[in-house]
Design a protein around this motif. Sequence first.
Motif, mmCIF file in Angstrom:
data_model
loop_
_atom_site.group_PDB
_atom_site.id
_atom_site.type_symbol
_atom_site.label_atom_id
_atom_site.label_comp_id
_atom_site.label_asym_id
_atom_site.label_seq_id
_atom_site.Cartn_x
_atom_site.Cartn_y
_atom_site.Cartn_z
ATOM 1 N N ASP A 1 0.835 -1.202 0.000
ATOM 2 C CA ASP A 1 0.000 0.000 0.000
ATOM 3 C C ASP A 1 0.869 1.251 0.000
ATOM 4 O OD1 ASP A 1 -2.457 -1.239 -0.062
ATOM 5 O OD2 ASP A 1 -2.748 -1.199 2.106
ATOM 6 N N ARG B 1 1.307 2.220 -3.750
ATOM 7 C CA ARG B 1 0.103 3.021 -3.936
ATOM 8 C C ARG B 1 0.125 4.338 -3.150
ATOM 9 N NH1 ARG B 1 -1.267 -2.330 -4.447
ATOM 10 N NH2 ARG B 1 -1.319 -2.726 -2.210
ATOM 11 N N ASP B 2 1.193 4.566 -2.395
ATOM 12 C CA ASP B 2 1.364 5.831 -1.645
ATOM 13 C C ASP B 2 0.196 6.113 -0.709
ATOM 14 O OD1 ASP B 2 3.771 6.271 -2.953
ATOM 15 O OD2 ASP B 2 2.862 7.498 -4.519
ATOM 16 N N GLU B 3 -0.302 5.047 -0.045
ATOM 17 C CA GLU B 3 -1.416 5.253 0.870
ATOM 18 C C GLU B 3 -1.380 4.263 2.022
ATOM 19 O OE1 GLU B 3 -5.039 4.699 -1.296
ATOM 20 O OE2 GLU B 3 -4.825 2.514 -1.408
ATOM 21 N N ALA C 1 1.225 9.140 8.328
ATOM 22 C CA ALA C 1 1.373 9.463 6.905
ATOM 23 C C ALA C 1 2.293 10.654 6.712
ATOM 24 C CB ALA C 1 0.004 9.728 6.285
ATOM 25 N N ARG D 1 -0.679 9.176 1.650
ATOM 26 C CA ARG D 1 -2.036 9.565 2.040
ATOM 27 C C ARG D 1 -2.637 8.525 2.978
ATOM 28 N NH1 ARG D 1 -7.480 8.736 -0.160
ATOM 29 N NH2 ARG D 1 -6.598 7.066 -1.427
ATOM 30 N N TYR D 2 -3.341 9.005 3.997
ATOM 31 C CA TYR D 2 -4.123 8.100 4.842
ATOM 32 C C TYR D 2 -5.535 8.057 4.282
ATOM 33 C CZ TYR D 2 -6.787 6.422 8.896
ATOM 34 O OH TYR D 2 -7.640 5.732 9.733
ATOM 35 N N ALA D 3 -5.965 6.892 3.797
ATOM 36 C CA ALA D 3 -7.219 6.778 3.056
ATOM 37 C C ALA D 3 -8.463 6.765 3.945
ATOM 38 C CB ALA D 3 -7.194 5.516 2.192
#
Length: 297
Positions: A150, A154-156, A207, A219-221
């Motif tokens: 992740d 996916r940078d999250e 994050a 990013r924190y989703a």
Amino acid sequence: MAGEVILVTGATGNIGRVVVEQLLAAGQRVRAAGQTAESVKRMFGQRVEAIAFDFTDEMTWPDAFHGVQRMFLMRPPHLGKPKKQIIPALEYARARGVEQMVFLSIQGAEKNKVVPHAAIEAWLRTSGAAWTFVRASFFHQNLSTTHLTDIRDRDEIMVPAGRGVTAFVDGEDVGAVAAAALMNPAAHRNTAWTVTGNEALTYEQIARILTVELGRPIRYARPGIFRYFWHARRTLGMPWGMVFVTAAIYTTARFGLAGELTDTVQQVLGRPPISFADFTHRQHEIWNPAPTANETK
């Protein structure tokens, strides 16, 4: 006691590896158990007695527990039914003379009966063995293992913890506390240690720390529970047992129940705990791998 053999289950994992290394550094004899003896040998070479062990395979129990009086107990994440899948092996171990079990549990297990750790703790209390519960808060290492792709790809961060804070802890600290309990049973007999770092952080803060360290936005989703179920199964490939256990852990944070801090690391090890920022710096290359030769052409 230095001549006794200590069994370490889950020896090739993040925490088991630390326990083994700490014991070896102190001159202890270690029987290190993993999925295969070969995987253990690849990690530790000839420094340990390497064995294959499976809580659900009775054929592996005699070699694991023979001559053992002390053991480190780690529940494999995919075994979510402890009364059927883990406790029978522990009953066998107790009958064969294991006198001390140091169990890697989780913070709040005494209040959260949904998690499998609670059933194992309950059995240990009545087992007749000396027990030590090492109740770890959320591992730094979960972000470099379970949630590695992740962050890296996916940078999250995709966990259903809402805006709740979490008392993070480094696996190095947890393993060192467990090893200390194994090496000094009398001082840790029938004791429950909650092991945390010295800061409780939201995943927004996590994050931001990762963003600074990695040099790109993370990013924190903030997914809901059902979106997390879908993501954990379809994207991360978790077995259902692990999906439910991790969801329960994150939900405690979501409800504000995961932020309690302790001074256990300082008390047991005589030093401050490792911070999340220090951990991210140490593990930088896991999330930012160096480009391959083909990628640099």
